[in-house]
Write an enzyme that holds these catalytic residues in place. Structure first.
Site, mmCIF file in Angstrom:
data_model
loop_
_atom_site.group_PDB
_atom_site.id
_atom_site.type_symbol
_atom_site.label_atom_id
_atom_site.label_comp_id
_atom_site.label_asym_id
_atom_site.label_seq_id
_atom_site.Cartn_x
_atom_site.Cartn_y
_atom_site.Cartn_z
ATOM 1 N N PHE B 51 0.803 -1.232 0.000
ATOM 2 C CA PHE B 51 0.000 0.000 0.000
ATOM 3 C C PHE B 51 0.829 1.272 0.000
ATOM 4 O O PHE B 51 0.304 2.343 -0.284
ATOM 5 C CB PHE B 51 -0.948 0.010 1.215
ATOM 6 C CG PHE B 51 -0.319 -0.453 2.490
ATOM 7 C CD1 PHE B 51 0.503 0.379 3.217
ATOM 8 C CD2 PHE B 51 -0.540 -1.743 2.956
ATOM 9 C CE1 PHE B 51 1.094 -0.057 4.390
ATOM 10 C CE2 PHE B 51 0.045 -2.184 4.133
ATOM 11 C CZ PHE B 51 0.874 -1.339 4.848
ATOM 12 N N GLY B 54 0.914 3.594 -3.116
ATOM 13 C CA GLY B 54 -0.322 4.329 -3.396
ATOM 14 C C GLY B 54 -0.742 5.245 -2.270
ATOM 15 O O GLY B 54 -1.685 6.033 -2.424
ATOM 16 N N HIS B 55 -0.081 5.183 -1.128
ATOM 17 C CA HIS B 55 -0.548 5.960 0.032
ATOM 18 C C HIS B 55 0.641 6.452 0.844
ATOM 19 O O HIS B 55 0.925 5.925 1.917
ATOM 20 C CB HIS B 55 -1.444 5.079 0.909
ATOM 21 C CG HIS B 55 -2.187 5.845 1.968
ATOM 22 N ND1 HIS B 55 -1.646 6.212 3.185
ATOM 23 C CD2 HIS B 55 -3.448 6.310 1.996
ATOM 24 C CE1 HIS B 55 -2.530 6.864 3.917
ATOM 25 N NE2 HIS B 55 -3.636 6.940 3.223
ATOM 26 N N PHE B 56 1.411 7.441 0.368
ATOM 27 C CA PHE B 56 1.293 8.138 -0.892
ATOM 28 C C PHE B 56 2.661 8.076 -1.550
ATOM 29 O O PHE B 56 3.662 7.908 -0.845
ATOM 30 C CB PHE B 56 0.873 9.587 -0.674
ATOM 31 C CG PHE B 56 -0.456 9.720 0.015
ATOM 32 C CD1 PHE B 56 -1.648 9.596 -0.715
ATOM 33 C CD2 PHE B 56 -0.545 9.959 1.370
ATOM 34 C CE1 PHE B 56 -2.883 9.741 -0.086
ATOM 35 C CE2 PHE B 56 -1.770 10.088 2.006
ATOM 36 C CZ PHE B 56 -2.943 9.978 1.276
ATOM 37 N N ASN B 61 2.786 6.482 4.126
ATOM 38 C CA ASN B 61 2.382 6.217 5.507
ATOM 39 C C ASN B 61 1.254 5.194 5.512
ATOM 40 O O ASN B 61 0.592 4.968 4.502
ATOM 41 C CB ASN B 61 2.011 7.517 6.228
ATOM 42 C CG ASN B 61 0.753 8.151 5.716
ATOM 43 O OD1 ASN B 61 -0.339 7.843 6.173
ATOM 44 N ND2 ASN B 61 0.876 9.049 4.726
#
Lengths: 81, 157
Positions: B51, B54-56, B61
């Protein structure tokens, strides 16, 4: 609070329904009386009346009215109800 | 009298107890487990987590839903460690009072402490909170269902 008032209050707290909605109320008639709501109601009734319900009675507890008959097996009386 | 021995589970032990798998198995290790009472879970976040890109991309984080899942997966170990419940699937019923207090970034170790307040007829109620370096990161209260048990108590329709 007598048994009848305690029984009604437990339903009202568990399902957030009005008193007038209780008569004739059956499992799955309202969104809050689903399988999870059923377990919450059973736990709340056990606490309110100081009893421990048998699995067969939990399964048979299919309506507001049937529940009174079920609780009578555990010594709960509903005189004057 | 000696206190009962606390249980510990490595990743294979966790997989034996619960049904979450990659990419949503979000705890690495559990110890200090008092079956039916409490558990402590650990999650090491590295930049290789799926993740983070994509975050970010400019500020990696841990997303809130991942943090909540780490709490839940530690929480369910409090009862899924019991032999009679091992391997059963669980469903969220409610998550209340969810609080996110601290950003978690790659390289940090999350420690989760979970407490089971009651477990009856397939409904587990309790709470969990997580920390990084002793700082509160996330906390929540849960009701989790075990459908295989819950369904045994449903009225017939």
């Amino acid at each position: 609070m007598n048994s009848h008032e305690k029984y009604d209050a437990t339903f009202i707290d568990a399902f957030l329904v009005d008193q007038k909605a209780l008569a004739g109320l059956k499992y799955q008639d309202i969104a809050s009386w689903d399988s999870v709501g059923h377990m919450r109601l059973m736990a709340a009734l056990e606490e309110a009346f100081g009893i421990e319900l048998d699995i067969d009675d939990i399964i048979d507890f299919s309506s507001y009215e049937v529940g009174k008959v079920t609780l009578s097996k555990y010594g709960v009386t509903f005189e004057g109800a | 009298m000696d206190a009962p021995a606390l249980l510990a589970f490595d990743i294979r032990g966790i997989i034996a107890c619960q049904r979450n798998r990659y990419p949503v198995l979000l705890i690495d290790r559990v110890d200090g487990v008092m079956p039916g009472k409490s558990a402590r879970g650990y999650k090491h976040f590295t930049y290789n987590e799926w993740f983070f890109p994509g975050h970010f991309d400019d500020e990696p984080n841990v997303p809130g839903f991942v943090q909540l899942e780490t709490l839940t997966q530690t929480f369910i170990m409090t009862f899924l460690c019991l032999p009679e419940y091992q391997g059963m699937k669980t469903n969220f019923v409610t998550a209340n009072n969810v609080k996110f207090k601290r950003k978690i970034v790659p390289g940090e170790l999350l420690i989760v402490d979970a407490t089971l307040q009651s477990f009856k007829r397939g409904l587990a109620m309790g709470a969990a909170s997580s920390t990084v370096n002793g700082e509160l990161a996330c906390s929540a209260e849960f009701v989790v269902a075990v459908p295989d048990i819950l369904n045994k108590y449903k009225p017939k329709t």
